[in-house]
Design a protein around this motif. Structure first.
Motif, PDB file in Angstrom:
ATOM      1  N   HIS A  40       0.860  -1.187   0.000  1.00  0.00           N
ATOM      2  CA  HIS A  40       0.000   0.000   0.000  1.00  0.00           C
ATOM      3  C   HIS A  40       0.896   1.237   0.000  1.00  0.00           C
ATOM      4  CE1 HIS A  40      -3.127   2.812   1.145  1.00  0.00           C
ATOM      5  NE2 HIS A  40      -2.359   3.210   2.135  1.00  0.00           N
ATOM      6  N   GLU A  41       0.594   2.204  -0.861  1.00  0.00           N
ATOM      7  CA  GLU A  41       1.385   3.430  -0.946  1.00  0.00           C
ATOM      8  C   GLU A  41       0.600   4.650  -0.485  1.00  0.00           C
ATOM      9  OE1 GLU A  41       4.778   3.881  -2.291  1.00  0.00           O
ATOM     10  OE2 GLU A  41       4.730   1.791  -1.675  1.00  0.00           O
ATOM     11  N   LYS A  42      -0.528   4.918  -1.141  1.00  0.00           N
ATOM     12  CA  LYS A  42      -1.312   6.134  -0.857  1.00  0.00           C
ATOM     13  C   LYS A  42      -2.795   5.834  -1.007  1.00  0.00           C
ATOM     14  CE  LYS A  42       2.157   9.195  -2.903  1.00  0.00           C
ATOM     15  NZ  LYS A  42       2.442  10.056  -4.041  1.00  0.00           N
ATOM     16  N   LYS A  43      -3.590   6.785  -0.581  1.00  0.00           N
ATOM     17  CA  LYS A  43      -5.047   6.741  -0.667  1.00  0.00           C
ATOM     18  C   LYS A  43      -5.581   5.641   0.237  1.00  0.00           C
ATOM     19  CE  LYS A  43      -5.084   8.812  -5.245  1.00  0.00           C
ATOM     20  NZ  LYS A  43      -5.583   8.742  -6.599  1.00  0.00           N
ATOM     21  N   SER A  44      -6.731   5.060  -0.089  1.00  0.00           N
ATOM     22  CA  SER A  44      -7.359   4.042   0.756  1.00  0.00           C
ATOM     23  C   SER A  44      -6.559   2.740   0.714  1.00  0.00           C
ATOM     24  CB  SER A  44      -8.776   3.757   0.265  1.00  0.00           C
ATOM     25  OG  SER A  44      -9.569   4.900   0.371  1.00  0.00           O
ATOM     26  N   ASN A  45      -6.621   1.990   1.795  1.00  0.00           N
ATOM     27  CA  ASN A  45      -5.992   0.676   1.843  1.00  0.00           C
ATOM     28  C   ASN A  45      -7.109  -0.351   1.694  1.00  0.00           C
ATOM     29  OD1 ASN A  45      -4.686  -1.707   2.402  1.00  0.00           O
ATOM     30  ND2 ASN A  45      -3.506  -0.888   4.092  1.00  0.00           N
ATOM     31  N   VAL A  46      -7.385  -0.767   0.464  1.00  0.00           N
ATOM     32  CA  VAL A  46      -8.540  -1.609   0.184  1.00  0.00           C
ATOM     33  C   VAL A  46      -8.334  -3.061   0.589  1.00  0.00           C
ATOM     34  CG1 VAL A  46      -9.297  -0.063  -1.667  1.00  0.00           C
ATOM     35  CG2 VAL A  46      -7.928  -2.086  -2.229  1.00  0.00           C
ATOM     36  N   PHE A  47      -7.107  -3.445   0.957  1.00  0.00           N
ATOM     37  CA  PHE A  47      -6.842  -4.822   1.384  1.00  0.00           C
ATOM     38  C   PHE A  47      -6.784  -4.971   2.900  1.00  0.00           C
ATOM     39  CE2 PHE A  47      -4.882  -4.483  -2.824  1.00  0.00           C
ATOM     40  CZ  PHE A  47      -5.663  -5.404  -3.483  1.00  0.00           C
ATOM     41  N   GLY A  48      -6.686  -3.867   3.636  1.00  0.00           N
ATOM     42  CA  GLY A  48      -6.622  -3.934   5.081  1.00  0.00           C
ATOM     43  C   GLY A  48      -5.256  -4.330   5.615  1.00  0.00           C
ATOM     44  N   LYS A  49      -4.279  -4.460   4.738  1.00  0.00           N
ATOM     45  CA  LYS A  49      -2.905  -4.781   5.137  1.00  0.00           C
ATOM     46  C   LYS A  49      -1.971  -3.846   4.390  1.00  0.00           C
ATOM     47  CE  LYS A  49      -3.691  -9.728   5.702  1.00  0.00           C
ATOM     48  NZ  LYS A  49      -3.280 -11.061   5.248  1.00  0.00           N
ATOM     49  N   THR A  50      -0.874  -3.498   5.024  1.00  0.00           N
ATOM     50  CA  THR A  50       0.100  -2.622   4.374  1.00  0.00           C
ATOM     51  C   THR A  50       0.884  -3.373   3.303  1.00  0.00           C
ATOM     52  OG1 THR A  50       0.285  -1.351   6.404  1.00  0.00           O
ATOM     53  CG2 THR A  50       2.036  -1.054   4.786  1.00  0.00           C
ATOM     54  N   ILE A  51       1.196  -4.639   3.563  1.00  0.00           N
ATOM     55  CA  ILE A  51       1.962  -5.443   2.603  1.00  0.00           C
ATOM     56  C   ILE A  51       1.284  -6.795   2.421  1.00  0.00           C
ATOM     57  CG2 ILE A  51       4.166  -6.570   2.103  1.00  0.00           C
ATOM     58  CD1 ILE A  51       5.555  -4.447   3.752  1.00  0.00           C
ATOM     59  N   LEU A  52       1.113  -7.193   1.163  1.00  0.00           N
ATOM     60  CA  LEU A  52       0.694  -8.546   0.814  1.00  0.00           C
ATOM     61  C   LEU A  52       1.946  -9.250   0.287  1.00  0.00           C
ATOM     62  CD1 LEU A  52      -2.568  -7.698  -1.172  1.00  0.00           C
ATOM     63  CD2 LEU A  52      -2.392  -8.420   1.215  1.00  0.00           C
ATOM     64  N   HIS A  53       2.293 -10.366   0.882  1.00  0.00           N
ATOM     65  CA  HIS A  53       3.522 -11.071   0.504  1.00  0.00           C
ATOM     66  C   HIS A  53       3.253 -12.123  -0.561  1.00  0.00           C
ATOM     67  CE1 HIS A  53       5.861  -9.209   3.678  1.00  0.00           C
ATOM     68  NE2 HIS A  53       4.820  -9.372   4.475  1.00  0.00           N
ATOM     69  N   GLY A  54       4.313 -12.436  -1.319  1.00  0.00           N
ATOM     70  CA  GLY A  54       4.238 -13.479  -2.323  1.00  0.00           C
ATOM     71  C   GLY A  54       4.012 -14.836  -1.687  1.00  0.00           C
ATOM     72  N   ASN A  55       3.628 -15.808  -2.532  1.00  0.00           N
ATOM     73  CA  ASN A  55       3.290 -17.137  -2.028  1.00  0.00           C
ATOM     74  C   ASN A  55       4.496 -18.072  -1.943  1.00  0.00           C
ATOM     75  OD1 ASN A  55       3.709 -17.632  -4.729  1.00  0.00           O
ATOM     76  ND2 ASN A  55       1.728 -18.592  -5.096  1.00  0.00           N
ATOM     77  N   GLY A  56       5.691 -17.615  -2.339  1.00  0.00           N
ATOM     78  CA  GLY A  56       6.894 -18.421  -2.213  1.00  0.00           C
ATOM     79  C   GLY A  56       7.071 -19.472  -3.285  1.00  0.00           C
ATOM     80  N   GLU A  57       6.144 -19.567  -4.217  1.00  0.00           N
ATOM     81  CA  GLU A  57       6.261 -20.545  -5.294  1.00  0.00           C
ATOM     82  C   GLU A  57       7.154 -19.992  -6.398  1.00  0.00           C
ATOM     83  OE1 GLU A  57       2.291 -21.444  -6.573  1.00  0.00           O
ATOM     84  OE2 GLU A  57       1.717 -22.288  -4.641  1.00  0.00           O
ATOM     85  N   SER A  58       7.382 -20.801  -7.411  1.00  0.00           N
ATOM     86  CA  SER A  58       8.148 -20.349  -8.570  1.00  0.00           C
ATOM     87  C   SER A  58       7.345 -20.674  -9.832  1.00  0.00           C
ATOM     88  CB  SER A  58       9.508 -21.039  -8.619  1.00  0.00           C
ATOM     89  OG  SER A  58      10.242 -20.577  -9.723  1.00  0.00           O
ATOM     90  N   PRO A  59       6.881 -19.668 -10.542  1.00  0.00           N
ATOM     91  CA  PRO A  59       7.049 -18.248 -10.261  1.00  0.00           C
ATOM     92  C   PRO A  59       6.170 -17.811  -9.093  1.00  0.00           C
ATOM     93  CG  PRO A  59       5.712 -18.527 -12.225  1.00  0.00           C
ATOM     94  CD  PRO A  59       6.159 -19.900 -11.801  1.00  0.00           C
ATOM     95  N   GLU A  60       6.675 -16.826  -8.378  1.00  0.00           N
ATOM     96  CA  GLU A  60       5.968 -16.305  -7.211  1.00  0.00           C
ATOM     97  C   GLU A  60       4.860 -15.365  -7.662  1.00  0.00           C
ATOM     98  OE1 GLU A  60       7.211 -14.709  -2.803  1.00  0.00           O
ATOM     99  OE2 GLU A  60       8.659 -14.584  -4.426  1.00  0.00           O
ATOM    100  N   LYS A  61       3.745 -15.405  -6.950  1.00  0.00           N
ATOM    101  CA  LYS A  61       2.622 -14.511  -7.228  1.00  0.00           C
ATOM    102  C   LYS A  61       2.069 -14.025  -5.902  1.00  0.00           C
ATOM    103  CE  LYS A  61      -0.518 -18.424  -7.596  1.00  0.00           C
ATOM    104  NZ  LYS A  61      -1.360 -19.184  -8.505  1.00  0.00           N
ATOM    105  N   VAL A  62       1.223 -13.003  -5.963  1.00  0.00           N
ATOM    106  CA  VAL A  62       0.577 -12.449  -4.771  1.00  0.00           C
ATOM    107  C   VAL A  62      -0.927 -12.484  -5.004  1.00  0.00           C
ATOM    108  CG1 VAL A  62       0.259 -10.396  -3.339  1.00  0.00           C
ATOM    109  CG2 VAL A  62       2.526 -10.961  -4.200  1.00  0.00           C
ATOM    110  N   ILE A  63      -1.650 -12.868  -3.953  1.00  0.00           N
ATOM    111  CA  ILE A  63      -3.112 -12.895  -4.017  1.00  0.00           C
ATOM    112  C   ILE A  63      -3.653 -12.024  -2.890  1.00  0.00           C
ATOM    113  CG2 ILE A  63      -5.185 -14.339  -3.888  1.00  0.00           C
ATOM    114  CD1 ILE A  63      -3.377 -16.688  -4.822  1.00  0.00           C
TER     115      ILE A  63
END
Length: 151
Positions: A80-103
């Motif tokens: 999250h950088e600016k404006k509203s935080n629509v996810f309720g978390k400041t950082i969403l982390h990757g899933n650790g897979e290869s290739p890594e993705k974020v949900i």
């Protein structure tokens, strides 16, 4: 109970694909070597890219190399950088897979809000697993549609 009496709404989700010219990317030239949406629009900067969502929807960020099928683009986090935080978390982390993705899931209590966020990613050479020139960042935006606007 008849089939037509019980229908569950399908889970709505979006895939945000970050296309990366893995052969030419170096820190600082992300806007020249990566973009959101296909085909590439040379007149649109990543910071001007919007993903339109509804409350409760899932977003999956994935990376894709356009240069080599052996290169791996790992989406390591969404911040999250600016404006509203629509996810309720400041950082969403990757899933650790290869290739890594974020949900992420857009909170149900958000509507008609915008969030500027940062996609952090790395590029790995699939042949030897080494990172190419460190980490990169691009900064698009999410827009949550107001209720009843469709989507």
């Amino acid at each position: 109970m008849k089939d037509h009496e019980y229908k569950k709404d399908p889970i709505k989700s979006h895939h945000v694909i970050l296309y990366v010219d893995t052969e030419n990317i170096v820190p600082g030239n992300e806007d020249n070597c990566c973009w959101l949406g296909w085909p590439k629009n040379d007149h649109q900067k990543n910071k001007d890219w919007y993903t339109y969502v509804d409350p409760g929807e899932y977003i999956t960020w994935i990376g894709l190399s356009i240069s080599s099928p052996n290169d791996i683009v790992n989406i390591t986090s969404i911040s999250h950088e600016k404006k509203s935080n629509v996810f309720g978390k400041t950082i969403l982390h990757g899933n650790g897979e290869s290739p890594e993705k974020v949900i992420g899931t857009v909170q149900n209590d958000t509507d008609d809000e915008n969030e500027q966020y940062m996609i952090s990613f790395t590029v790995s050479n699939g042949n030897n697993g080494g990172l190419r020139n460190g980490s990169y960042r691009v900064d698009p935006e999410i827009r949550v549609r107001p209720p009843g606007s469709g989507g």
